[in-house]
Design a protein around this motif. Structure first.
Motif, PDB file in Angstrom:
ATOM      1  N   HIS A 121       5.076   5.800   2.263  1.00 43.97           N
ATOM      2  CA  HIS A 121       4.482   6.908   2.461  1.00 43.97           C
ATOM      3  C   HIS A 121       5.039   8.107   1.689  1.00 43.97           C
ATOM      4  O   HIS A 121       6.309   8.173   1.946  1.00 43.97           O
ATOM      5  N   TRP A 122       4.472   8.870   0.887  1.00 42.08           N
ATOM      6  CA  TRP A 122       4.969  10.286   0.260  1.00 42.08           C
ATOM      7  C   TRP A 122       4.111  10.996   0.273  1.00 42.08           C
ATOM      8  O   TRP A 122       2.830  10.999   0.512  1.00 42.08           O
TER       9      TRP A 122
ATOM     10  N   LEU B 155      -3.383  -0.891  -8.671  1.00 42.96           N
ATOM     11  CA  LEU B 155      -4.804  -0.247  -8.303  1.00 42.96           C
ATOM     12  C   LEU B 155      -4.455   1.164  -7.816  1.00 42.96           C
ATOM     13  O   LEU B 155      -3.584   1.169  -6.822  1.00 42.96           O
ATOM     14  N   ILE B 156      -5.146   2.052  -8.372  1.00 42.52           N
ATOM     15  CA  ILE B 156      -4.950   3.477  -7.830  1.00 42.52           C
ATOM     16  C   ILE B 156      -6.318   3.914  -7.403  1.00 42.52           C
ATOM     17  O   ILE B 156      -7.246   4.010  -8.050  1.00 42.52           O
ATOM     18  N   PHE B 157      -6.445   4.334  -6.038  1.00 44.33           N
ATOM     19  CA  PHE B 157      -7.614   4.937  -5.690  1.00 44.33           C
ATOM     20  C   PHE B 157      -7.608   6.327  -5.103  1.00 44.33           C
ATOM     21  O   PHE B 157      -6.604   6.798  -4.519  1.00 44.33           O
TER      22      PHE B 157
ATOM     23  N   LEU C 106       0.844  -1.255   0.137  1.00 43.45           N
ATOM     24  CA  LEU C 106      -0.078   0.177   0.004  1.00 43.45           C
ATOM     25  C   LEU C 106       0.849   1.163   0.045  1.00 43.45           C
ATOM     26  O   LEU C 106       1.611   1.627   1.114  1.00 43.45           O
ATOM     27  N   ASN C 107       0.833   1.961  -1.068  1.00 41.24           N
ATOM     28  CA  ASN C 107       1.561   3.350  -1.359  1.00 41.24           C
ATOM     29  C   ASN C 107       0.690   4.371  -1.243  1.00 41.24           C
ATOM     30  O   ASN C 107      -0.478   4.396  -1.577  1.00 41.24           O
TER      31      ASN C 107
ATOM     32  N   GLY D  27       0.091  -7.399  -3.823  1.00 35.38           N
ATOM     33  CA  GLY D  27       0.277  -6.683  -5.408  1.00 35.38           C
ATOM     34  C   GLY D  27       0.565  -5.330  -5.045  1.00 35.38           C
ATOM     35  O   GLY D  27       1.586  -5.111  -4.211  1.00 35.38           O
ATOM     36  N   GLN D  28      -0.056  -4.320  -5.670  1.00 33.56           N
ATOM     37  CA  GLN D  28       0.311  -2.973  -5.378  1.00 33.56           C
ATOM     38  C   GLN D  28      -0.747  -2.078  -5.491  1.00 33.56           C
ATOM     39  O   GLN D  28      -1.789  -2.230  -6.249  1.00 33.56           O
ATOM     40  N   VAL D  29      -1.135  -1.184  -4.375  1.00 38.64           N
ATOM     41  CA  VAL D  29      -2.139  -0.310  -4.554  1.00 38.64           C
ATOM     42  C   VAL D  29      -1.697   0.991  -4.084  1.00 38.64           C
ATOM     43  O   VAL D  29      -0.645   1.342  -3.313  1.00 38.64           O
ATOM     44  N   LEU D  30      -1.920   2.355  -4.908  1.00 42.15           N
ATOM     45  CA  LEU D  30      -1.601   3.523  -4.674  1.00 42.15           C
ATOM     46  C   LEU D  30      -2.870   4.100  -4.275  1.00 42.15           C
ATOM     47  O   LEU D  30      -4.006   4.176  -4.858  1.00 42.15           O
TER      48      LEU D  30
END
Length: 549
Positions: free
Chosen positions: A498-499, A452-454, A24-25, A480-483
């Motif tokens: 975290h950015w 996936l981007i939310f 989770l990004n 997986g990868q979520v942004l």
């Protein structure tokens, strides 16, 4: 998985290099800091349609490079193989927007069209937000989601194949019916013409032979008399007799001429031989020209009949044979019409039966999958503080087609006793976000390889609900990868990475940048999200609590 994003001279970003990780990004920042610009830039390199003006003020062009790590069996490679690409260790997308509006794209240093770029991007990234139009809010996609959830691809393939066979059977019968009707309309012509041609039975080259014979016979009438006279003139009463007498007279005188008549006698012998050849040729010609007058009449009648039929059908005489074969074939098709139509009707009935069976099986499987999805959604909505909401997949009969006989629509009722309706009209912004998130959690197994981007799907929720949203996002990111772009401290605290997006002022420009946060920096950022511009000790304490919860 999206590995890195390199942005140059796009809107208020001069140069930005980001490295993303699995899990989770989280991207946070004050309103207007440039989070949407970051997504615009990513959408640009993926070929999505967005803002028209993207180049930073004063720059000649803007450029975005995105690098993805993909397995060899990832769907993107299927798209690229069709375009002539081969598997590589990484997938690098690069796109440039010039000041005059021209856009140019490359994949792994090979220039590609926008169509290929968008086809590849659909297998790489999926964007969701409150105004999502490719998932919950698009009824055209509901059936696809249910089919994916139920793993119904094999049944779908059978239905598409059966529909193709059914359509082909319908088309073949339609063509045959039209053909029979056309042949029936010209039946009288066909039967008369075939009978006429069969009676005459012309052959290839016959016209030329008949014409040659006719001309020869016509010529013989004109030249026959002269040739007969010539033949008589060459005979015993003419040249042959005179030459014979001359030879006899000279031969009798030769003994007393002391050799002076030898040459003339030799010449006469040669003349007699040539005369004999001439007589033979003329005699042969006389025999050739001899004919029965009735034969000329017969030749002319047949020649005129052949040429008359050729004119009637507007073809050459030598084409009458093949033309007759074609008419016989059409007449045969007419005579076989009833039998052929019966066979085609039988084929159509079998194709319809097969389609009905496989479409019915797919419909049953869809209803079963819809029931499981509804139960899974109920389970997911409860932790999102929507335990009283009802999500229902409605399947109704639709016009048959390659995708089956069903129309699929997601409906919701957000409160007990409230009427159910289309999700886009019933759910509020915050509710829609949670419905979307719950659905993505239920479908996560079908989205292998997608980033996936939310975009602010937690807007309108807070407290325990925001925490539940964050935990579901975290669950969705496992493996997986979520942004996620968020203003919720509860969601931000659950991020694996975290950015912070922030805006900085220079003397001549306002620029946006993204900073990766350390554990200490995260405390301050989440505290800012809790308390605002003035970060208090209480806010830091609350941030630490969220981070350790």
């Amino acid at each position: 998985m999206l590995r890195s994003l390199d942005i140059r001279d796009m809107l208020i970003i001069d140069r930005l290099e980001l490295g993303f990780q699995p899990g989770l990004n989280v991207l946070t920042g004050e309103t207007g800091a440039g989070k949407s610009i970051l997504l615009d830039s990513l959408g640009f390199v993926l070929g999505w349609r967005g803002r028209a003006e993207l180049v930073r003020q004063g720059a000649d062009q803007g450029e975005v490079i995105a690098e993805f790590d993909l397995a060899e069996d990832h769907g993107a490679w299927d798209v690229l193989r069709e375009a002539g690409f081969t598997y590589d260790d990484a997938l690098i997308l690069r796109r440039i927007n010039s000041r005059d509006g021209r856009k140019t794209a490359w994949i792994n240093d090979r220039r590609v069209s926008g169509e290929i770029l968008r086809a590849v991007s659909e297998t790489l990234v999926e964007l969701h937000g409150q105004h999502d139009d490719r998932g919950l809010l698009n009824p055209n996609g509901h059936r696809v989601l249910v089919d994916d959830f139920g793993g119904l691809s094999a049944k779908q393939s059978k239905v598409r194949s059966a529909w193709k066979d059914l359509s082909a059977a319908k088309k073949a019968l339609k063509i045959a019916i039209a053909r029979v009707a056309e042949l029936q309309a010209e039946e009288e012509f066909l039967r008369h013409s075939v009978a006429e041609l069969d009676a005459l039975s012309p052959t290839a080259g016959e016209d030329a032979e008949l014409d040659k014979s006719r001309r020869k016979m016509q010529a013989s009438e004109k030249i026959g008399e002269d040739i007969s006279k010539a033949y008589q003139a060459l005979g015993l009463n003419g040249a042959e007799g005179n030459l014979s007498d001359a030879a006899r007279w000279l031969s009798d005188a030769a003994d007393q001429a002391e050799g002076t008549l030898d040459a003339p006698l030799a010449a006469l012998d040669r003349a007699m031989a040539e005369l004999s050849d001439a007589q033979a040729g003329v005699e042969a010609c006389v025999d050739t020209l001899a004919f029965n007058p009735h034969e000329l009449e017969h030749v002319e009648e047949r020649l005129f009949a052949i040429r008359g039929l050729a004119r009637k059908h507007n073809i050459l005489a030598d084409e009458l044979g093949p033309f007759a074969d074609g008419l016989r074939e059409r007449l045969g098709a007419l005579d076989r019409g009833a039998s052929d139509l019966a066979d085609l009707n039988a084929d159509l009935a079998l194709a319809q039966k097969t389609y009905d069976e496989v479409a019915g099986a797919l419909s049953d499987a869809r209803r079963a999958a819809a029931g499981k999805l509804d139960k899974a959604m109920a389970k997911e909505l409860a932790p999102l503080k929507m335990e009283r909401a009802v999500f229902q997949t409605e399947i109704t009969l639709a016009e048959a087609g390659p995708e089956g006989i069903d129309t699929v629509a997601f409906t919701v009722a957000t409160n007990p006793g409230a009427p159910a309706g289309p999700i886009g009209k019933i759910a509020s912004g915050g509710e829609l976000s949670r419905f979307l998130l719950a659905l993505k959690v239920c479908l996560t197994g079908t989205d292998s390889g997608l980033t996936l981007i939310f975009d602010e799907i937690d807007r309108g929720v807070g407290g325990a609900t925001a925490d539940a949203v964050g935990r579901r996002l975290s669950q969705l990111a496992r493996g997986g990868q979520v942004l996620v772009v968020t203003h919720s401290p509860q969601v931000a605290a659950l991020g694996d990475h975290h950015w912070r997006v922030e805006k900085r002022q220079t003397k001549d420009a306002t620029l946006s940048t993204v900073i990766g946060l350390s554990d200490v920096d995260r405390i301050d950022e989440i505290a800012r999200m809790i308390s605002g511009d003035r970060i208090t000790d209480e806010a830091r304490a609350a941030a630490k609590t969220l981070l350790t919860a």
